[in-house]
Motif scaffolding. Structure first.
Motif, PDB file in Angstrom:
ATOM      1  N   THR A   1      85.378  63.721  58.036  1.00 51.41           N
ATOM      2  CA  THR A   1      85.820  64.035  57.252  1.00 51.41           C
ATOM      3  C   THR A   1      86.899  62.660  57.061  1.00 51.41           C
ATOM      4  O   THR A   1      87.845  63.081  56.165  1.00 51.41           O
ATOM      5  CB  THR A   1      86.893  64.734  58.462  1.00 51.41           C
ATOM      6  OG1 THR A   1      85.399  65.726  58.741  1.00 51.41           O
ATOM      7  CG2 THR A   1      87.798  65.616  57.926  1.00 51.41           C
ATOM      8  N   TRP A   2      87.453  61.723  57.617  1.00 52.24           N
ATOM      9  CA  TRP A   2      88.370  60.462  57.732  1.00 52.24           C
ATOM     10  C   TRP A   2      88.134  59.785  56.730  1.00 52.24           C
ATOM     11  O   TRP A   2      88.908  59.416  56.134  1.00 52.24           O
ATOM     12  CB  TRP A   2      88.496  59.833  58.945  1.00 52.24           C
ATOM     13  CG  TRP A   2      89.459  58.553  58.604  1.00 52.24           C
ATOM     14  CD1 TRP A   2      89.541  57.771  59.454  1.00 52.24           C
ATOM     15  CD2 TRP A   2      90.854  58.902  58.684  1.00 52.24           C
ATOM     16  NE1 TRP A   2      90.191  56.732  59.045  1.00 52.24           N
ATOM     17  CE2 TRP A   2      91.020  57.600  58.721  1.00 52.24           C
ATOM     18  CE3 TRP A   2      91.846  60.440  58.165  1.00 52.24           C
ATOM     19  CZ2 TRP A   2      92.884  57.238  58.361  1.00 52.24           C
ATOM     20  CZ3 TRP A   2      93.091  59.950  58.297  1.00 52.24           C
ATOM     21  CH2 TRP A   2      93.733  58.459  58.331  1.00 52.24           C
TER      22      TRP A   2
ATOM     23  N   THR B   1      84.368  64.052  63.097  1.00 51.18           N
ATOM     24  CA  THR B   1      85.921  63.591  62.675  1.00 51.18           C
ATOM     25  C   THR B   1      85.621  62.716  61.893  1.00 51.18           C
ATOM     26  O   THR B   1      86.551  61.929  61.089  1.00 51.18           O
ATOM     27  CB  THR B   1      87.067  63.702  64.300  1.00 51.18           C
ATOM     28  OG1 THR B   1      87.266  64.497  64.594  1.00 51.18           O
ATOM     29  CG2 THR B   1      88.081  63.284  63.150  1.00 51.18           C
ATOM     30  N   ALA B   2      85.202  61.620  61.756  1.00 54.32           N
ATOM     31  CA  ALA B   2      84.848  60.447  61.087  1.00 54.32           C
ATOM     32  C   ALA B   2      84.531  60.704  60.130  1.00 54.32           C
ATOM     33  O   ALA B   2      85.179  60.097  59.114  1.00 54.32           O
ATOM     34  CB  ALA B   2      84.055  59.202  62.331  1.00 54.32           C
TER      35      ALA B   2
ATOM     36  N   GLY C   1      89.278  55.224  62.270  1.00 54.14           N
ATOM     37  CA  GLY C   1      88.518  56.160  62.358  1.00 54.14           C
ATOM     38  C   GLY C   1      87.281  55.127  62.812  1.00 54.14           C
ATOM     39  O   GLY C   1      86.611  56.088  63.216  1.00 54.14           O
TER      40      GLY C   1
ATOM     41  N   ALA D   1      93.129  52.225  59.155  1.00 51.97           N
ATOM     42  CA  ALA D   1      92.262  53.028  58.813  1.00 51.97           C
ATOM     43  C   ALA D   1      90.483  53.043  58.905  1.00 51.97           C
ATOM     44  O   ALA D   1      90.430  53.562  59.642  1.00 51.97           O
ATOM     45  CB  ALA D   1      92.154  53.799  57.245  1.00 51.97           C
TER      46      ALA D   1
ATOM     47  N   SER E   1      97.919  61.758  66.026  1.00 52.41           N
ATOM     48  CA  SER E   1      97.368  61.543  67.005  1.00 52.41           C
ATOM     49  C   SER E   1      97.910  60.734  67.713  1.00 52.41           C
ATOM     50  O   SER E   1      96.883  60.551  69.500  1.00 52.41           O
ATOM     51  CB  SER E   1      95.239  61.524  66.333  1.00 52.41           C
ATOM     52  OG  SER E   1      95.544  59.838  65.739  1.00 52.41           O
TER      53      SER E   1
ATOM     54  N   ILE F   1      97.928  58.136  55.376  1.00 54.37           N
ATOM     55  CA  ILE F   1      96.678  56.893  56.514  1.00 54.37           C
ATOM     56  C   ILE F   1      97.605  57.464  57.892  1.00 54.37           C
ATOM     57  O   ILE F   1      97.442  57.537  58.660  1.00 54.37           O
ATOM     58  CB  ILE F   1      96.742  56.144  55.878  1.00 54.37           C
ATOM     59  CG1 ILE F   1      95.681  55.897  55.004  1.00 54.37           C
ATOM     60  CG2 ILE F   1      95.603  55.262  57.304  1.00 54.37           C
ATOM     61  CD1 ILE F   1      94.693  57.195  54.681  1.00 54.37           C
TER      62      ILE F   1
ATOM     63  N   ILE G   1      89.443  57.795  67.163  1.00 54.65           N
ATOM     64  CA  ILE G   1      88.031  59.056  66.441  1.00 54.65           C
ATOM     65  C   ILE G   1      87.173  58.512  67.154  1.00 54.65           C
ATOM     66  O   ILE G   1      86.191  57.262  66.880  1.00 54.65           O
ATOM     67  CB  ILE G   1      87.927  58.626  65.205  1.00 54.65           C
ATOM     68  CG1 ILE G   1      89.028  59.786  64.342  1.00 54.65           C
ATOM     69  CG2 ILE G   1      87.079  59.686  64.935  1.00 54.65           C
ATOM     70  CD1 ILE G   1      88.782  59.907  63.307  1.00 54.65           C
TER      71      ILE G   1
ATOM     72  N   VAL H   1      99.079  60.590  59.766  1.00 56.61           N
ATOM     73  CA  VAL H   1      97.343  60.743  60.421  1.00 56.61           C
ATOM     74  C   VAL H   1      97.616  60.788  61.588  1.00 56.61           C
ATOM     75  O   VAL H   1      97.419  60.874  62.724  1.00 56.61           O
ATOM     76  CB  VAL H   1      96.175  61.109  59.422  1.00 56.61           C
ATOM     77  CG1 VAL H   1      95.449  61.374  60.733  1.00 56.61           C
ATOM     78  CG2 VAL H   1      96.603  61.737  57.685  1.00 56.61           C
TER      79      VAL H   1
END
Length: 293
Positions: A202-203, A199-200, A114, A110, A189, A182, A194, A185
């Motif tokens: 939101t992650w 977006t980061a 991310g 993650a 992608s 995790i 990211i 997602v």
């Protein structure tokens, strides 16, 4: 005249058959699946270290490894119960394996997928987003470890939003399911990391939300009431076949939707219970389904 002697036939004693002892190798079988679980977690960590913007397929490989580990985690417990080889050693080994495969590996994935690939130098005050992402990833890891510790010491936990009698639920989102979110997602992608700050952000919020669901007392369906020994309807077999085919050919979308639907199912049951709490009678006590071998 004397009566003829009747021959006496000796009775054969009913010797109770000694219970058949299981082969010692049967006790190793569930632990082999747990060992494979640990191996997949270690492989995922190695892939995370090799991942980057150019070689983003390493992130996808790590996500796939975690996904297969979720499958093995479900098999080791079922095999132990089906063969009657449950043991304290298996339970402890399974908990340690879960911390590595569903705690450390997803947390590293993650953060690296991310936040590590962001151009933090050109973001100004948003440059601290990487630190926030590291904290969120660590929060995910600690929530998962706390979830396992709570499960190990609690004999009869009760979810804060119980359901119907006879149903078995997990109290809090299980750590394999959280790791599945995790990995789903990232796999959705195709492993591409990211690169935008929104977006980061939101992650990071998603990581915190999943971590909270793990340590919450909300209920999540465990699928433990599905009896594999019983005869299953033909429609159910067809449904499973279609699901496996969909995962085979459309794994990115299907796994992504399954992971999100399961995550939001706990939120749905919680909100539904809150709406009915005032008009419903006090719920019965529930026993959490076992998720270890």
């Amino acid at each position: 005249m004397e009566d003829p002697e009747v021959p006496v036939i000796p009775r054969q004693e009913n010797k109770k058959r000694a219970p058949r002892r299981l082969n010692k190798g049967m006790y190793i079988l569930p632990s082999l699946f747990t060992t494979a679980n640990i191996g997949l977690g270690f492989y995922a960590i190695l892939q995370v270290f090799h991942g980057g913007t150019v070689e983003s397929w390493h992130f996808d490989s790590a996500a796939k490894a975690i996904g297969f580990a979720v499958l093995f985690d479900g098999l080791d417990g079922r095999i132990a119960r089906m063969t009657g080889t449950t043991s304290e050693f298996g339970r402890e080994l399974d908990s340690l394996a879960d911390v590595i495969t569903f705690g450390v590996a997803p947390a590293l994935l993650a953060w690296s997928w991310g936040f590590r690939q962001l151009d933090l130098a050109s973001m100004g005050i948003l440059g601290r987003l990487g630190q926030f992402g590291a904290i969120a990833s660590f929060f995910f890891l600690m929530a998962g470890a706390s979830r396992l510790a709570r499960f190990n010491i609690t004999s009869n936990p009760q979810p804060s939003n119980p359901g119907r009698p006879g149903k078995k639920y997990f109290v809090g989102m299980p750590i394999p399911a959280a790791a599945g979110v995790i990995s789903a997602v990232v796999h959705f992608s195709y492993g591409d990391p990211i690169t935008s700050w929104y977006t980061a952000l939101t992650w990071a919020l998603l990581l915190i939300a999943v971590a909270y669901l793990m340590v919450s007392t909300w209920r999540f369906y465990s699928f433990k009431d599905i009896d594999l020994h019983a005869r299953q309807p033909f429609r159910l077999i067809v449904l499973f076949g279609l699901l496996f085919a969909a995962i085979r050919f459309y794994s990115h979308w299907v796994l992504f939707l399954i992971a999100l639907l399961y995550m939001f199912s706990g939120v749905f049951w919680r909100l539904k219970w809150l709406l009915r709490r005032k008009s419903s009678p006090p719920p019965p006590t529930y026993k959490e389904a076992s998720q270890t071998s």
